[in-house]
Design a protein around this motif. Structure first.
Motif, PDB file in Angstrom:
ATOM      1  N   VAL A   1      38.648  20.904  31.120  1.00  0.00           N
ATOM      2  CA  VAL A   1      39.967  20.805  31.741  1.00  0.00           C
ATOM      3  C   VAL A   1      40.237  19.343  32.068  1.00  0.00           C
ATOM      4  CG1 VAL A   1      40.011  23.141  32.693  1.00  0.00           C
ATOM      5  CG2 VAL A   1      38.958  21.306  34.005  1.00  0.00           C
ATOM      6  N   SER A   2      41.503  18.994  32.169  1.00  0.00           N
ATOM      7  CA  SER A   2      41.885  17.611  32.412  1.00  0.00           C
ATOM      8  C   SER A   2      42.358  17.422  33.846  1.00  0.00           C
ATOM      9  CB  SER A   2      43.009  17.185  31.458  1.00  0.00           C
ATOM     10  OG  SER A   2      43.503  15.901  31.793  1.00  0.00           O
ATOM     11  N   THR A   3      41.961  16.323  34.441  1.00  0.00           N
ATOM     12  CA  THR A   3      42.397  16.006  35.799  1.00  0.00           C
ATOM     13  C   THR A   3      43.911  15.841  35.864  1.00  0.00           C
ATOM     14  OG1 THR A   3      40.300  14.838  36.092  1.00  0.00           O
ATOM     15  CG2 THR A   3      41.989  14.464  37.741  1.00  0.00           C
ATOM     16  N   ASP A   4      44.523  15.446  34.760  1.00  0.00           N
ATOM     17  CA  ASP A   4      45.976  15.241  34.732  1.00  0.00           C
ATOM     18  C   ASP A   4      46.761  16.550  34.727  1.00  0.00           C
ATOM     19  OD1 ASP A   4      45.643  12.480  34.656  1.00  0.00           O
ATOM     20  OD2 ASP A   4      45.584  12.423  32.472  1.00  0.00           O
ATOM     21  N   ASP A   5      46.099  17.661  34.459  1.00  0.00           N
ATOM     22  CA  ASP A   5      46.763  18.956  34.412  1.00  0.00           C
ATOM     23  C   ASP A   5      47.033  19.442  35.844  1.00  0.00           C
ATOM     24  OD1 ASP A   5      47.649  21.528  34.051  1.00  0.00           O
ATOM     25  OD2 ASP A   5      45.894  22.214  32.926  1.00  0.00           O
TER      26      ASP A   5
ATOM     27  N   ASP B   1      43.232  25.681  39.435  1.00  0.00           N
ATOM     28  CA  ASP B   1      43.367  27.114  39.176  1.00  0.00           C
ATOM     29  C   ASP B   1      42.639  27.513  37.900  1.00  0.00           C
ATOM     30  OD1 ASP B   1      45.106  27.947  41.377  1.00  0.00           O
ATOM     31  OD2 ASP B   1      46.598  26.684  40.436  1.00  0.00           O
ATOM     32  N   THR B   2      42.766  26.693  36.857  1.00  0.00           N
ATOM     33  CA  THR B   2      42.122  26.997  35.580  1.00  0.00           C
ATOM     34  C   THR B   2      40.609  26.965  35.715  1.00  0.00           C
ATOM     35  OG1 THR B   2      43.976  26.012  34.381  1.00  0.00           O
ATOM     36  CG2 THR B   2      41.933  26.322  33.160  1.00  0.00           C
ATOM     37  N   LEU B   3      40.091  25.911  36.354  1.00  0.00           N
ATOM     38  CA  LEU B   3      38.645  25.794  36.533  1.00  0.00           C
ATOM     39  C   LEU B   3      38.115  26.924  37.406  1.00  0.00           C
ATOM     40  CD1 LEU B   3      36.042  24.213  36.077  1.00  0.00           C
ATOM     41  CD2 LEU B   3      36.661  22.761  38.029  1.00  0.00           C
ATOM     42  N   SER B   4      38.881  27.304  38.420  1.00  0.00           N
ATOM     43  CA  SER B   4      38.478  28.412  39.283  1.00  0.00           C
ATOM     44  C   SER B   4      38.378  29.724  38.507  1.00  0.00           C
ATOM     45  CB  SER B   4      39.473  28.562  40.435  1.00  0.00           C
ATOM     46  OG  SER B   4      39.162  29.684  41.229  1.00  0.00           O
ATOM     47  N   SER B   5      39.309  29.946  37.591  1.00  0.00           N
ATOM     48  CA  SER B   5      39.274  31.170  36.772  1.00  0.00           C
ATOM     49  C   SER B   5      38.021  31.211  35.911  1.00  0.00           C
ATOM     50  CB  SER B   5      40.518  31.245  35.885  1.00  0.00           C
ATOM     51  OG  SER B   5      41.684  31.364  36.665  1.00  0.00           O
ATOM     52  N   TYR B   6      37.657  30.070  35.334  1.00  0.00           N
ATOM     53  CA  TYR B   6      36.431  30.001  34.530  1.00  0.00           C
ATOM     54  C   TYR B   6      35.197  30.252  35.398  1.00  0.00           C
ATOM     55  CZ  TYR B   6      39.239  27.809  30.811  1.00  0.00           C
ATOM     56  OH  TYR B   6      40.169  27.541  29.834  1.00  0.00           O
TER      57      TYR B   6
ATOM     58  N   VAL C   1      36.958  17.262  33.021  1.00  0.00           N
ATOM     59  CA  VAL C   1      35.910  17.954  33.759  1.00  0.00           C
ATOM     60  C   VAL C   1      35.393  19.064  32.859  1.00  0.00           C
ATOM     61  CG1 VAL C   1      35.405  19.434  35.732  1.00  0.00           C
ATOM     62  CG2 VAL C   1      36.829  17.409  36.030  1.00  0.00           C
ATOM     63  N   ILE C   2      34.082  19.100  32.675  1.00  0.00           N
ATOM     64  CA  ILE C   2      33.475  20.051  31.753  1.00  0.00           C
ATOM     65  C   ILE C   2      32.654  21.065  32.529  1.00  0.00           C
ATOM     66  CG2 ILE C   2      31.926  20.345  29.788  1.00  0.00           C
ATOM     67  CD1 ILE C   2      33.302  16.909  30.425  1.00  0.00           C
ATOM     68  N   LEU C   3      32.956  22.331  32.343  1.00  0.00           N
ATOM     69  CA  LEU C   3      32.152  23.424  32.889  1.00  0.00           C
ATOM     70  C   LEU C   3      31.303  23.964  31.758  1.00  0.00           C
ATOM     71  CD1 LEU C   3      31.466  25.536  35.129  1.00  0.00           C
ATOM     72  CD2 LEU C   3      33.358  26.910  34.231  1.00  0.00           C
ATOM     73  N   GLY C   4      29.990  23.953  31.941  1.00  0.00           N
ATOM     74  CA  GLY C   4      29.106  24.379  30.864  1.00  0.00           C
ATOM     75  C   GLY C   4      28.023  25.329  31.338  1.00  0.00           C
ATOM     76  N   LYS C   5      27.628  26.223  30.449  1.00  0.00           N
ATOM     77  CA  LYS C   5      26.512  27.123  30.744  1.00  0.00           C
ATOM     78  C   LYS C   5      25.196  26.384  30.509  1.00  0.00           C
ATOM     79  CE  LYS C   5      29.029  31.359  29.554  1.00  0.00           C
ATOM     80  NZ  LYS C   5      29.074  32.561  28.686  1.00  0.00           N
ATOM     81  N   GLY C   6      24.220  26.687  31.344  1.00  0.00           N
ATOM     82  CA  GLY C   6      22.929  26.019  31.227  1.00  0.00           C
ATOM     83  C   GLY C   6      22.844  24.828  32.168  1.00  0.00           C
ATOM     84  N   SER C   7      21.715  24.134  32.107  1.00  0.00           N
ATOM     85  CA  SER C   7      21.443  23.035  33.027  1.00  0.00           C
ATOM     86  C   SER C   7      22.016  21.721  32.517  1.00  0.00           C
ATOM     87  CB  SER C   7      19.934  22.888  33.216  1.00  0.00           C
ATOM     88  OG  SER C   7      19.309  22.603  31.966  1.00  0.00           O
ATOM     89  N   LEU C   8      22.128  20.755  33.427  1.00  0.00           N
ATOM     90  CA  LEU C   8      22.442  19.384  33.038  1.00  0.00           C
ATOM     91  C   LEU C   8      21.209  18.523  33.333  1.00  0.00           C
ATOM     92  CD1 LEU C   8      22.923  17.840  35.944  1.00  0.00           C
ATOM     93  CD2 LEU C   8      25.243  18.691  35.696  1.00  0.00           C
TER      94      LEU C   8
ATOM     95  N   GLN D   1      21.873  26.670  36.379  1.00  0.00           N
ATOM     96  CA  GLN D   1      22.156  27.676  35.363  1.00  0.00           C
ATOM     97  C   GLN D   1      23.580  27.507  34.836  1.00  0.00           C
ATOM     98  OE1 GLN D   1      20.696  28.595  38.374  1.00  0.00           O
ATOM     99  NE2 GLN D   1      18.665  28.966  37.545  1.00  0.00           N
ATOM    100  N   LEU D   2      24.383  26.780  35.607  1.00  0.00           N
ATOM    101  CA  LEU D   2      25.769  26.462  35.251  1.00  0.00           C
ATOM    102  C   LEU D   2      26.012  25.052  35.771  1.00  0.00           C
ATOM    103  CD1 LEU D   2      28.195  28.080  33.982  1.00  0.00           C
ATOM    104  CD2 LEU D   2      28.992  28.467  36.321  1.00  0.00           C
ATOM    105  N   HIS D   3      26.868  24.290  35.101  1.00  0.00           N
ATOM    106  CA  HIS D   3      27.079  22.925  35.559  1.00  0.00           C
ATOM    107  C   HIS D   3      28.528  22.475  35.388  1.00  0.00           C
ATOM    108  CE1 HIS D   3      26.231  22.257  31.209  1.00  0.00           C
ATOM    109  NE2 HIS D   3      27.141  21.297  31.342  1.00  0.00           N
ATOM    110  N   ILE D   4      28.908  21.527  36.228  1.00  0.00           N
ATOM    111  CA  ILE D   4      30.198  20.861  36.125  1.00  0.00           C
ATOM    112  C   ILE D   4      29.932  19.368  35.988  1.00  0.00           C
ATOM    113  CG2 ILE D   4      32.327  20.229  37.327  1.00  0.00           C
ATOM    114  CD1 ILE D   4      32.293  22.931  38.689  1.00  0.00           C
ATOM    115  N   SER D   5      30.441  18.770  34.910  1.00  0.00           N
ATOM    116  CA  SER D   5      30.303  17.331  34.688  1.00  0.00           C
ATOM    117  C   SER D   5      31.678  16.685  34.758  1.00  0.00           C
ATOM    118  CB  SER D   5      29.675  17.048  33.316  1.00  0.00           C
ATOM    119  OG  SER D   5      28.330  17.491  33.265  1.00  0.00           O
ATOM    120  N   GLY D   6      31.788  15.647  35.570  1.00  0.00           N
ATOM    121  CA  GLY D   6      33.046  14.896  35.660  1.00  0.00           C
ATOM    122  C   GLY D   6      32.943  13.622  34.846  1.00  0.00           C
TER     123      GLY D   6
END
Length: 208
Positions: A14-18, A23-28, A117-124, A139-144
Motif C-alpha cells: 500500500v502507498s502512504t499517499d493513498d 483502512d486498506t492495510l487494516s483489512s489485510y 508499506v509492505i505487509l508480508g507473510k513470514g519473518s523479516l 510470523q507476519l511483518h510490516i516493512s516501511g
C-alpha cells in the motif's frame, strides 16, 4: 532496517499517499492475523537514526493509544534494536508462550517503491540492509520503505526525511488500531452475553 528489492505473492503493498491506506492495510491485517492467537507487535529500530526510527515511532504511537488487545514491544523510549534484539525476543517468548509476532521495521529498496508499506507473510530479517547478523522475527511483518538502497546505507538512513517516516508511522499505527477495534468487535459479537452462574448470583426465594 531490512532490505527489500523484490515482492512476492505473499505480500500486500500500500502507498502512504493513498488516503485510504490505513483502512486498506487494516483489512489485510484482519484477514491475515489469526483470530484466536495472542498478538505481539515487535517494533524494531532505533531513535538514533531518522530512517530507522519508523518501527519505534509506530510502537510509541500504539503505546499512547493503550491498545489492550495487542502487546507492544519497541518504542522511542524503550527501543527494540540490534544490541538487545536477541535478549528481548527471549523475554517475549518467556512471557508469552507460543506468541504470534507481527514484526515492524523500516526497509530500503528501489526508488520507485519509497513511501510504500509492505505487509508480508513470514519473518523479516532486521539489519540485513546494514549487513548485520540478526535473527529473523515474526510470523507476519510490516516493512516501511523509507529510502533507497545501494550505496552508503548508513548515510542514507541519517538523511531520510523525518516527515516521510512520521507520516508512514502514523498511518501504520492507525491501521493497527483499527484492526484491534475490529478484532474486539468480532469477539463481542461471538460472545455478546456474559454467563451468570447461580452460585455467584443465587436466586432468593420469596416468603409466602
Amino acid at each position: 532496517m531490512n532490505f527489500k528489492d523484490k515482492f512476492s505473492k505473499e505480500e500486500k503493498r500500500v502507498s502512504t499517499d493513498d488516503p485510504a491506506m490505513s483502512d486498506t492495510l487494516s483489512s489485510y491485517l484482519q484477514e491475515w492475523l489469526p483470530p484466536s492467537k495472542e498478538i505481539i507487535v515487535a517494533c524494531i529500530g532505533t531513535d538514533r537514526s531518522t530512517g530507522d526510527s519508523f518501527g519505534p515511532l509506530v510502537g510509541s504511537m500504539l503505546r499512547d493509544q493503550q491498545i489492550d488487545s495487542f502487546h507492544i514491544y519497541g518504542t522511542l523510549e524503550d527501543p527494540l534494536h540490534a544490541l538487545n534484539l536477541k535478549e528481548r525476543l527471549m523475554t517475549i517468548r518467556k512471557h508469552h508462550p507460543n506468541p504470534y509476532i507481527l514484526a515492524i521495521d523500516a526497509c530500503l529498496g528501489k526508488s520507485s517503491s519509497v513511501g510504500s508499506v509492505i505487509l508480508g507473510k513470514g519473518s523479516l530479517t532486521p539489519g540485513s540492509a546494514l549487513k548485520k547478523d540478526l535473527p529473523p522475527v515474526g510470523q507476519l511483518h510490516i516493512s516501511g520503505m523509507v529510502n533507497v538502497s545501494g550505496f552508503m546505507e548508513h548515510v542514507v538512513l541519517q538523511n531520510t526525511r523525518l516527515h516521510v517516516v512520521m507520516q508512514m508511522a502514523a498511518k501504520v499505527a492507525a491501521a493497527i488500531q483499527l484492526t484491534a477495534a475490529k478484532r474486539r468487535q468480532v469477539k463481542m459479537e461471538k460472545s455478546p452475553f456474559q454467563t451468570f452462574t447461580t452460585s455467584k448470583y443465587p436466586i432468593k426465594k420469596s416468603i409466602q
